[in-house]
Design a protein around this motif. Sequence first.
Motif, PDB file in Angstrom:
ATOM      1  N   TRP A 135       0.929  -1.334   0.544  1.00 25.55           N
ATOM      2  CA  TRP A 135       0.126  -0.146   0.205  1.00 25.55           C
ATOM      3  C   TRP A 135       0.785   1.479   0.070  1.00 25.55           C
ATOM      4  O   TRP A 135       1.690   1.517   0.243  1.00 25.55           O
ATOM      5  N   GLN A 136       0.552   2.382  -0.794  1.00 21.21           N
ATOM      6  CA  GLN A 136       1.503   3.535  -0.587  1.00 21.21           C
ATOM      7  C   GLN A 136       0.192   4.420  -0.989  1.00 21.21           C
ATOM      8  O   GLN A 136      -1.153   4.641  -2.163  1.00 21.21           O
ATOM      9  N   ASN A 137      -0.141   5.366  -0.142  1.00 26.50           N
ATOM     10  CA  ASN A 137      -1.122   6.370  -0.552  1.00 26.50           C
ATOM     11  C   ASN A 137      -2.577   6.428  -1.318  1.00 26.50           C
ATOM     12  O   ASN A 137      -3.287   6.372  -1.440  1.00 26.50           O
ATOM     13  N   GLY A 138      -2.971   4.700  -0.301  1.00 24.56           N
ATOM     14  CA  GLY A 138      -4.048   4.218  -0.378  1.00 24.56           C
ATOM     15  C   GLY A 138      -4.677   3.345  -1.673  1.00 24.56           C
ATOM     16  O   GLY A 138      -4.958   2.501  -1.933  1.00 24.56           O
ATOM     17  N   LYS A 139      -3.524   2.749  -2.455  1.00 23.33           N
ATOM     18  CA  LYS A 139      -3.571   1.688  -2.912  1.00 23.33           C
ATOM     19  C   LYS A 139      -2.237   1.038  -3.516  1.00 23.33           C
ATOM     20  O   LYS A 139      -1.224   1.615  -2.763  1.00 23.33           O
ATOM     21  N   CYS A 140      -2.273  -0.011  -3.639  1.00 24.72           N
ATOM     22  CA  CYS A 140      -1.308  -0.706  -4.526  1.00 24.72           C
ATOM     23  C   CYS A 140      -0.197  -0.284  -4.919  1.00 24.72           C
ATOM     24  O   CYS A 140      -0.393  -0.328  -6.533  1.00 24.72           O
ATOM     25  N   ARG A 141       0.990  -0.339  -5.073  1.00 20.61           N
ATOM     26  CA  ARG A 141       1.917   0.754  -6.295  1.00 20.61           C
ATOM     27  C   ARG A 141       2.339  -0.569  -6.856  1.00 20.61           C
ATOM     28  O   ARG A 141       2.949  -0.251  -8.505  1.00 20.61           O
ATOM     29  N   TYR A 142       2.205  -1.638  -6.705  1.00 25.30           N
ATOM     30  CA  TYR A 142       2.151  -2.736  -8.046  1.00 25.30           C
ATOM     31  C   TYR A 142       0.941  -2.895  -8.751  1.00 25.30           C
ATOM     32  O   TYR A 142       0.889  -2.497 -10.236  1.00 25.30           O
ATOM     33  N   CYS A 143       0.011  -2.668  -8.445  1.00 24.55           N
ATOM     34  CA  CYS A 143      -0.978  -2.878  -8.877  1.00 24.55           C
ATOM     35  C   CYS A 143      -2.352  -1.896  -9.621  1.00 24.55           C
ATOM     36  O   CYS A 143      -3.125  -2.467 -10.544  1.00 24.55           O
ATOM     37  N   GLY A 144      -2.513  -1.141  -8.472  1.00 21.71           N
ATOM     38  CA  GLY A 144      -3.245   0.276  -8.413  1.00 21.71           C
ATOM     39  C   GLY A 144      -4.992  -0.754  -7.631  1.00 21.71           C
ATOM     40  O   GLY A 144      -5.223   0.614  -7.220  1.00 21.71           O
ATOM     41  N   ALA A 145      -4.556  -1.823  -6.781  1.00 28.07           N
ATOM     42  CA  ALA A 145      -5.751  -1.992  -6.602  1.00 28.07           C
ATOM     43  C   ALA A 145      -6.427  -1.159  -4.551  1.00 28.07           C
ATOM     44  O   ALA A 145      -4.896  -0.145  -4.194  1.00 28.07           O
ATOM     45  N   SER A 146      -7.189  -0.665  -4.379  1.00 29.19           N
ATOM     46  CA  SER A 146      -7.692   0.354  -3.881  1.00 29.19           C
ATOM     47  C   SER A 146      -7.555  -0.416  -2.134  1.00 29.19           C
ATOM     48  O   SER A 146      -8.248  -1.677  -1.704  1.00 29.19           O
ATOM     49  N   GLN A 147      -6.833   0.224  -1.446  1.00 24.89           N
ATOM     50  CA  GLN A 147      -6.382  -0.427  -0.159  1.00 24.89           C
ATOM     51  C   GLN A 147      -7.730  -0.282   0.861  1.00 24.89           C
ATOM     52  O   GLN A 147      -7.941  -1.386   1.307  1.00 24.89           O
ATOM     53  N   GLU A 148      -8.758   0.697   0.299  1.00 25.79           N
ATOM     54  CA  GLU A 148     -10.441   0.504   0.897  1.00 25.79           C
ATOM     55  C   GLU A 148     -11.145  -1.028   1.250  1.00 25.79           C
ATOM     56  O   GLU A 148     -11.603  -1.808   1.600  1.00 25.79           O
ATOM     57  N   VAL A 149     -10.834  -1.545  -0.567  1.00 27.05           N
ATOM     58  CA  VAL A 149     -11.221  -2.657  -1.000  1.00 27.05           C
ATOM     59  C   VAL A 149     -10.052  -4.169  -0.436  1.00 27.05           C
ATOM     60  O   VAL A 149     -11.262  -4.779  -0.143  1.00 27.05           O
ATOM     61  N   TYR A 150      -9.498  -3.748  -0.677  1.00 26.89           N
ATOM     62  CA  TYR A 150      -8.383  -4.872  -1.166  1.00 26.89           C
ATOM     63  C   TYR A 150      -7.922  -5.086   0.593  1.00 26.89           C
ATOM     64  O   TYR A 150      -7.056  -6.590   0.688  1.00 26.89           O
ATOM     65  N   ASP A 151      -7.858  -4.131   1.523  1.00 28.88           N
ATOM     66  CA  ASP A 151      -6.991  -4.644   2.682  1.00 28.88           C
ATOM     67  C   ASP A 151      -8.209  -5.459   3.332  1.00 28.88           C
ATOM     68  O   ASP A 151      -8.813  -4.371   4.642  1.00 28.88           O
ATOM     69  N   ARG A 152      -8.479  -6.333   3.982  1.00 31.99           N
ATOM     70  CA  ARG A 152      -8.802  -7.271   4.181  1.00 31.99           C
ATOM     71  C   ARG A 152      -8.548  -8.880   5.248  1.00 31.99           C
ATOM     72  O   ARG A 152      -6.735  -8.647   4.926  1.00 31.99           O
ATOM     73  N   GLY A 153      -9.262  -9.283   5.532  1.00 31.39           N
ATOM     74  CA  GLY A 153      -8.441 -10.027   6.897  1.00 31.39           C
ATOM     75  C   GLY A 153      -7.914 -11.618   5.568  1.00 31.39           C
ATOM     76  O   GLY A 153      -8.258 -11.674   4.117  1.00 31.39           O
ATOM     77  N   ASP A 154      -7.735 -12.329   6.632  1.00 29.14           N
ATOM     78  CA  ASP A 154      -7.166 -13.872   5.644  1.00 29.14           C
ATOM     79  C   ASP A 154      -7.867 -14.557   5.075  1.00 29.14           C
ATOM     80  O   ASP A 154      -7.871 -16.123   4.091  1.00 29.14           O
ATOM     81  N   ASP A 155      -9.423 -14.195   5.675  1.00 28.83           N
ATOM     82  CA  ASP A 155     -10.055 -15.371   4.910  1.00 28.83           C
ATOM     83  C   ASP A 155     -11.086 -14.788   3.457  1.00 28.83           C
ATOM     84  O   ASP A 155     -12.029 -15.956   3.269  1.00 28.83           O
ATOM     85  N   LEU A 156     -10.388 -14.179   3.181  1.00 27.55           N
ATOM     86  CA  LEU A 156     -10.836 -13.416   1.573  1.00 27.55           C
ATOM     87  C   LEU A 156      -9.394 -13.441   1.141  1.00 27.55           C
ATOM     88  O   LEU A 156      -8.659 -12.534   1.080  1.00 27.55           O
ATOM     89  N   GLU A 157      -9.924 -13.524  -0.048  1.00 27.41           N
ATOM     90  CA  GLU A 157      -8.623 -13.333  -1.224  1.00 27.41           C
ATOM     91  C   GLU A 157      -7.845 -11.638  -1.395  1.00 27.41           C
ATOM     92  O   GLU A 157      -8.791 -10.820  -1.205  1.00 27.41           O
ATOM     93  N   SER A 158      -6.753 -11.516  -1.506  1.00 25.38           N
ATOM     94  CA  SER A 158      -6.779 -10.535  -1.867  1.00 25.38           C
ATOM     95  C   SER A 158      -6.030 -10.052  -3.333  1.00 25.38           C
ATOM     96  O   SER A 158      -6.286  -8.889  -3.659  1.00 25.38           O
ATOM     97  N   HIS A 159      -6.166 -10.890  -4.100  1.00 26.82           N
ATOM     98  CA  HIS A 159      -6.557 -11.024  -5.698  1.00 26.82           C
ATOM     99  C   HIS A 159      -5.464  -9.748  -5.849  1.00 26.82           C
ATOM    100  O   HIS A 159      -4.649  -8.921  -6.675  1.00 26.82           O
ATOM    101  N   ALA A 160      -3.833 -10.351  -4.845  1.00 23.50           N
ATOM    102  CA  ALA A 160      -1.883  -9.333  -4.965  1.00 23.50           C
ATOM    103  C   ALA A 160      -1.680 -10.615  -5.643  1.00 23.50           C
ATOM    104  O   ALA A 160      -1.065 -11.712  -5.395  1.00 23.50           O
ATOM    105  N   TYR A 161      -1.905 -10.766  -7.332  1.00 22.53           N
ATOM    106  CA  TYR A 161      -1.087 -11.753  -7.654  1.00 22.53           C
ATOM    107  C   TYR A 161       0.135 -12.023  -7.284  1.00 22.53           C
ATOM    108  O   TYR A 161       1.141 -10.850  -8.398  1.00 22.53           O
ATOM    109  N   GLU A 162       1.002 -12.797  -7.752  1.00 21.16           N
ATOM    110  CA  GLU A 162       2.538 -12.799  -7.370  1.00 21.16           C
ATOM    111  C   GLU A 162       3.476 -12.662  -8.109  1.00 21.16           C
ATOM    112  O   GLU A 162       4.235 -12.334  -8.313  1.00 21.16           O
ATOM    113  N   PHE A 163       2.739 -12.414  -9.620  1.00 23.00           N
ATOM    114  CA  PHE A 163       4.125 -12.835 -10.678  1.00 23.00           C
ATOM    115  C   PHE A 163       4.180 -10.846 -11.157  1.00 23.00           C
ATOM    116  O   PHE A 163       5.035 -10.387 -11.138  1.00 23.00           O
TER     117      PHE A 163
END
Length: 504
Positions: A135-163
């Motif tokens: 996370w950087q300023n509310g967005k993922c610096r790699y993919c642009g995902a919203s921290q508000e949407v995807y900063d969540r618990g381990d029981d949900l997919e993060s959709h942070a694709y490794e590649f």
Amino acid sequence: MNNYNPDVLSCLANLSNDEVFTPPQLANQMLDMLPQELFRSPDTKFLDPCTKSGVFLREIAKRLIDGLADTIPDLQKRIDHIMHHQLYGIAITRLTSLMSRRSLYCSKDASCRYSISLFDNADGNIRFSEIQHSWQNGKCRYCGASQEVYDRGDDLESHAYEFIHTDNPNELYNNMTFDVIIGNPPYQLSDGGGMQTDSSSGSAIPLYHKFIIQAKRLSPRYLTMIIPARWYSGGRGLDDFRDMMLNDARVSFLVDFPDSKECFPGVDIAGGICYFLWNRDYSGQCTTINIDKGKESKLIRRLNEFPVFVRYAISVNIIHKILSKKEICFDKQVYSSKPFGFRSFEEGSNNKFANSVALFGSKGITYVKRSEVNTNSDLIDKWKVVMSKASAEHAGQTDRDGRKRIISRIEVLPPNVICSESYLLIKAFDKEKEAQNLKLYARTNFFRFLLSTILLTQNIAKDKFQFVPLQDFSKPWTDSELYAKYGLTDEEIQFIESMIRPME
């Protein structure tokens, strides 16, 4: 009696319109583009960096098993060599890692006795790591995902694709060199303003281009991926990617489906789908193949002939005739979004008052103070031609005859009437007659066809008018006059008429 025994991978329900499983037949069409000697070498290495069902790895394995029969005669030794030294994958979720291993190894656990090739670990060569966004300023610096949407618990997919969540993809496989990178990457992620599964949503950020850019950093000999065709005209963070693809002479094949359902049954991807072959050691023109309603057309050309990619060969010929006139086109005339400074959700008073200006928006007419119009206020007292910003179709959708309407609404606004950003301001005139003539021109099949050549999303923007020529609006124009002016052939006219539905 014939027993129906379908391939299980052709029967999978898609995860969403953004994570679409590749049918085996389509995977093989992509593999057919590769030099087939790759499948006869025990040294060729393949990587799917976004594996879901494992279909690419499985189909490659089939070809290698046949292709290496003479080199490695013992079947088990051949399978072991292929699985351990030639096929690699990075799953996009834990679930798809299990599916991919089941497809390739016949077991979700590559170390168990049911695996066709035993590994000393459960993953085999199909890895999955549960990583987090950076996370950087509310967005993922790699993919642009919203921290508000995807900063969540381990029981949900993060959709942070490794590649694509690494600065150095070479480290994922200890600097291994891959001959072929192939895949069907996730298409987009919600940025917090809409549902992720709506493939036309303006609040979703594209992801697929990041997989391609990252794959090129590994410098494979060949790269082939199947992705949405929306990049043809750019927009939504894709302008740089479009320019990169169009100017890369190493793209040797591009196969285009205007209707995504022709390659992904039952899946509607706005703007269509394409797959391509990038050849590291090639430089030249690209063989483009368009497949529309089962009809295939082929053209060998430079992808960067225009600032955007025009998918139909016959459209290219028509555009050549238009541009040869060297007339000004409408992208130089259409005003930018928010032509008068009002957002689509902004409204004024329901009642007219002294010194008010009528605001035409998505909910009809309301009234604002003239002093509130801070943008293009000099146009308030002119006759204005405006067009709805949303197209009449969900981009790729057509009527039963395969035609599109393109423009959902076009209006002439009299003096003292302005519009919100729900509408594009096409042009303003001093005389009503000229405005009405432009409205008639915009309703022609000719105008709407040229607009459609690069309109691959539901949103109509200023740059989509770059092939639409300006006319003399002291007179009305008809399709027959326009066809004659630009010297269109009967075949070209018939093509336009087959693509565009008349406006009632």
